[in-house]
Design a protein around this motif. Structure first.
Motif, PDB file in Angstrom:
ATOM      1  N   VAL A  45      52.672 -29.630 -52.301  1.00  0.00           N
ATOM      2  CA  VAL A  45      53.399 -30.678 -51.229  1.00  0.00           C
ATOM      3  C   VAL A  45      53.853 -29.712 -50.168  1.00  0.00           C
ATOM      4  O   VAL A  45      54.386 -30.480 -48.954  1.00  0.00           O
ATOM      5  CB  VAL A  45      54.426 -31.410 -51.893  1.00  0.00           C
ATOM      6  N   GLY A  46      53.820 -28.448 -50.014  1.00  0.00           N
ATOM      7  CA  GLY A  46      54.193 -27.535 -49.080  1.00  0.00           C
ATOM      8  C   GLY A  46      53.794 -26.226 -49.328  1.00  0.00           C
ATOM      9  O   GLY A  46      53.460 -25.620 -50.179  1.00  0.00           O
ATOM     10  N   LEU A  47      53.550 -25.401 -48.048  1.00  0.00           N
ATOM     11  CA  LEU A  47      53.015 -24.113 -48.023  1.00  0.00           C
ATOM     12  C   LEU A  47      53.667 -23.358 -46.840  1.00  0.00           C
ATOM     13  O   LEU A  47      53.597 -23.950 -45.715  1.00  0.00           O
ATOM     14  CB  LEU A  47      51.634 -24.181 -48.107  1.00  0.00           C
ATOM     15  N   ALA A  48      54.173 -22.278 -47.076  1.00  0.00           N
ATOM     16  CA  ALA A  48      54.435 -21.408 -45.990  1.00  0.00           C
ATOM     17  C   ALA A  48      53.645 -20.149 -45.597  1.00  0.00           C
ATOM     18  O   ALA A  48      52.969 -19.735 -46.361  1.00  0.00           O
ATOM     19  CB  ALA A  48      55.956 -20.778 -46.303  1.00  0.00           C
ATOM     20  N   ALA A  49      53.787 -19.964 -44.370  1.00  0.00           N
ATOM     21  CA  ALA A  49      52.510 -18.836 -43.745  1.00  0.00           C
ATOM     22  C   ALA A  49      52.543 -17.468 -44.808  1.00  0.00           C
ATOM     23  O   ALA A  49      51.595 -16.951 -45.058  1.00  0.00           O
ATOM     24  CB  ALA A  49      52.864 -18.470 -42.355  1.00  0.00           C
ATOM     25  N   PRO A  50      53.760 -16.998 -45.321  1.00  0.00           N
ATOM     26  CA  PRO A  50      53.708 -15.734 -45.893  1.00  0.00           C
ATOM     27  C   PRO A  50      52.962 -15.921 -47.369  1.00  0.00           C
ATOM     28  O   PRO A  50      52.392 -14.894 -47.797  1.00  0.00           O
ATOM     29  CB  PRO A  50      55.294 -15.585 -46.353  1.00  0.00           C
ATOM     30  N   GLN A  51      52.832 -17.201 -47.761  1.00  0.00           N
ATOM     31  CA  GLN A  51      52.126 -17.409 -48.767  1.00  0.00           C
ATOM     32  C   GLN A  51      50.534 -17.335 -48.750  1.00  0.00           C
ATOM     33  O   GLN A  51      49.765 -17.097 -49.572  1.00  0.00           O
ATOM     34  CB  GLN A  51      52.351 -18.870 -49.394  1.00  0.00           C
ATOM     35  N   ILE A  52      50.206 -17.277 -47.472  1.00  0.00           N
ATOM     36  CA  ILE A  52      48.777 -16.948 -47.364  1.00  0.00           C
ATOM     37  C   ILE A  52      48.555 -15.639 -46.678  1.00  0.00           C
ATOM     38  O   ILE A  52      47.876 -15.363 -45.823  1.00  0.00           O
ATOM     39  CB  ILE A  52      48.093 -18.057 -46.444  1.00  0.00           C
ATOM     40  N   GLY A  53      49.632 -15.080 -46.665  1.00  0.00           N
ATOM     41  CA  GLY A  53      49.799 -13.485 -46.196  1.00  0.00           C
ATOM     42  C   GLY A  53      50.044 -13.290 -44.708  1.00  0.00           C
ATOM     43  O   GLY A  53      49.815 -12.216 -44.079  1.00  0.00           O
ATOM     44  N   LYS A  54      50.567 -14.323 -44.111  1.00  0.00           N
ATOM     45  CA  LYS A  54      51.065 -14.069 -42.539  1.00  0.00           C
ATOM     46  C   LYS A  54      52.629 -14.199 -42.614  1.00  0.00           C
ATOM     47  O   LYS A  54      53.035 -15.227 -43.018  1.00  0.00           O
ATOM     48  CB  LYS A  54      50.317 -15.385 -41.759  1.00  0.00           C
ATOM     49  N   ASN A  55      53.157 -13.262 -41.659  1.00  0.00           N
ATOM     50  CA  ASN A  55      54.458 -13.077 -41.673  1.00  0.00           C
ATOM     51  C   ASN A  55      55.162 -13.639 -40.452  1.00  0.00           C
ATOM     52  O   ASN A  55      55.690 -13.145 -39.396  1.00  0.00           O
ATOM     53  CB  ASN A  55      54.451 -11.642 -41.405  1.00  0.00           C
ATOM     54  N   ILE A  56      54.747 -14.989 -40.377  1.00  0.00           N
ATOM     55  CA  ILE A  56      55.308 -15.661 -39.292  1.00  0.00           C
ATOM     56  C   ILE A  56      55.816 -17.190 -39.691  1.00  0.00           C
ATOM     57  O   ILE A  56      55.494 -17.582 -40.600  1.00  0.00           O
ATOM     58  CB  ILE A  56      53.958 -16.206 -38.162  1.00  0.00           C
ATOM     59  N   ARG A  57      56.627 -17.609 -38.802  1.00  0.00           N
ATOM     60  CA  ARG A  57      57.533 -18.935 -39.180  1.00  0.00           C
ATOM     61  C   ARG A  57      56.815 -20.002 -38.778  1.00  0.00           C
ATOM     62  O   ARG A  57      56.872 -20.872 -37.738  1.00  0.00           O
ATOM     63  CB  ARG A  57      58.643 -18.666 -38.156  1.00  0.00           C
ATOM     64  N   LEU A  58      55.891 -20.532 -39.855  1.00  0.00           N
ATOM     65  CA  LEU A  58      55.099 -21.566 -39.923  1.00  0.00           C
ATOM     66  C   LEU A  58      55.193 -22.243 -41.403  1.00  0.00           C
ATOM     67  O   LEU A  58      54.902 -21.579 -42.122  1.00  0.00           O
ATOM     68  CB  LEU A  58      53.746 -21.316 -39.313  1.00  0.00           C
ATOM     69  N   VAL A  59      55.233 -23.557 -41.448  1.00  0.00           N
ATOM     70  CA  VAL A  59      55.099 -24.229 -42.761  1.00  0.00           C
ATOM     71  C   VAL A  59      54.260 -25.574 -42.763  1.00  0.00           C
ATOM     72  O   VAL A  59      54.394 -26.131 -41.468  1.00  0.00           O
ATOM     73  CB  VAL A  59      56.498 -24.376 -43.613  1.00  0.00           C
ATOM     74  N   VAL A  60      53.784 -25.779 -43.542  1.00  0.00           N
ATOM     75  CA  VAL A  60      52.945 -27.285 -43.581  1.00  0.00           C
ATOM     76  C   VAL A  60      53.509 -27.991 -44.924  1.00  0.00           C
ATOM     77  O   VAL A  60      53.897 -27.390 -45.987  1.00  0.00           O
ATOM     78  CB  VAL A  60      51.423 -27.079 -43.774  1.00  0.00           C
ATOM     79  N   ILE A  61      53.739 -29.340 -44.730  1.00  0.00           N
ATOM     80  CA  ILE A  61      54.366 -30.324 -45.880  1.00  0.00           C
ATOM     81  C   ILE A  61      53.721 -31.578 -45.691  1.00  0.00           C
ATOM     82  O   ILE A  61      53.425 -32.146 -44.469  1.00  0.00           O
ATOM     83  CB  ILE A  61      55.764 -30.318 -45.498  1.00  0.00           C
ATOM     84  N   ASP A  62      53.389 -32.088 -47.038  1.00  0.00           N
ATOM     85  CA  ASP A  62      53.052 -33.484 -46.949  1.00  0.00           C
ATOM     86  C   ASP A  62      53.319 -33.903 -48.475  1.00  0.00           C
ATOM     87  O   ASP A  62      52.998 -33.623 -49.492  1.00  0.00           O
ATOM     88  CB  ASP A  62      51.390 -33.707 -46.795  1.00  0.00           C
ATOM     89  N   VAL A  63      54.315 -34.691 -48.339  1.00  0.00           N
ATOM     90  CA  VAL A  63      54.959 -35.201 -49.611  1.00  0.00           C
ATOM     91  C   VAL A  63      54.493 -36.600 -49.832  1.00  0.00           C
ATOM     92  O   VAL A  63      54.947 -37.377 -50.855  1.00  0.00           O
ATOM     93  CB  VAL A  63      56.407 -35.178 -49.669  1.00  0.00           C
ATOM     94  N   SER A  64      53.521 -36.859 -49.346  1.00  0.00           N
ATOM     95  CA  SER A  64      52.803 -38.535 -49.488  1.00  0.00           C
ATOM     96  C   SER A  64      52.510 -38.279 -50.990  1.00  0.00           C
ATOM     97  O   SER A  64      51.780 -37.253 -51.425  1.00  0.00           O
ATOM     98  CB  SER A  64      51.931 -39.081 -48.632  1.00  0.00           C
ATOM     99  N   HIS A  65      52.393 -39.509 -51.600  1.00  0.00           N
ATOM    100  CA  HIS A  65      51.917 -39.494 -53.002  1.00  0.00           C
ATOM    101  C   HIS A  65      50.397 -39.223 -53.036  1.00  0.00           C
ATOM    102  O   HIS A  65      49.685 -39.559 -52.112  1.00  0.00           O
ATOM    103  CB  HIS A  65      52.154 -40.788 -53.762  1.00  0.00           C
TER     104      HIS A  65
END
Ligand code: NI
Length: 182
Positions: A45-65
């Motif tokens: 339901v969410g992912l932040a840029a460091p999780q894909i190896g990028k050291n920048i302030r970017l996140v994506v979120i979608d909490v729809s079912h």
């Protein structure tokens, strides 16, 4: 769009404080869309840029079912949040795509305001975010500070999951060492 590999617990990138995004370039727009696809593929339901190896302030979120026909994607550059003045601290079992198979209770405010720049660079403010959305905003913003939810769990839960976490970190470090030799 592309599904990107997700960095796992033990990868030093997850512990770095991320840099603000000064300009939303076409490359960063593509990266944001790839992150959404990676998150849906996981699924999460969410992912932040460091999780894909990028050291920048970017996140994506979608909490729809997942069964909802309408998706509700949010792409947030330089997100910041603050609790609503009457927010209450609530329990919730969190997990993380970078820390698979561990779910533990974390206490956080139940309602927040979030501010960020959207994919076109427009400033956005959403007040009274609640439930899973509020939770997810806080969890993803923690990633941008190099913080993980397992830092915030109870001593009992940490003890319970210590060997799992150690094993995960060891495997991650072995995989990173193998990759750097190639
Ligand atoms: Ni996470």
């Amino acid at each position: 769009m592309a599904v990107l590999p997700i960095c796992k617990y033990g990868d030093p990138i997850l512990r770095k404080k991320c840099e603000p995004v000064k300009e939303i370039t076409p490359e960063l727009r593509k990266l944001a869309l790839d992150m959404l696809e990676t998150m849906y593929d996981a699924p999460g339901v969410g992912l932040a840029a460091p999780q894909i190896g990028k050291n920048i302030r970017l996140v994506v979120i979608d909490v729809s079912h997942p069964e909802d026909e309408e998706k509700d994607p949010h792409i947030m550059f330089n997100p910041e949040w603050e609790p609503e003045s009457d927010a209450e601290m609530v329990d919730y079992d969190e997990g993380c795509l970078s820390v698979p198979d561990i779910f533990c209770n974390v206490v956080r405010p139940d309602r927040v305001t979030v501010r960020y720049n959207d994919i076109d660079g427009n400033p956005v403010e959403i007040k009274n975010c609640d439930e899973l959305f509020a939770r997810c905003i806080q969890h993803e913003c923690d990633h941008l500070e190099g913080d993980l939810f397992v830092d915030k769990i109870s001593t009992a839960d940490r003890t319970l999951n210590q060997s799992k976490l150690r094993k995960m970190a060891k495997e991650t470090k072995e995989n990173l060492a193998k990759k750097s030799k190639r």
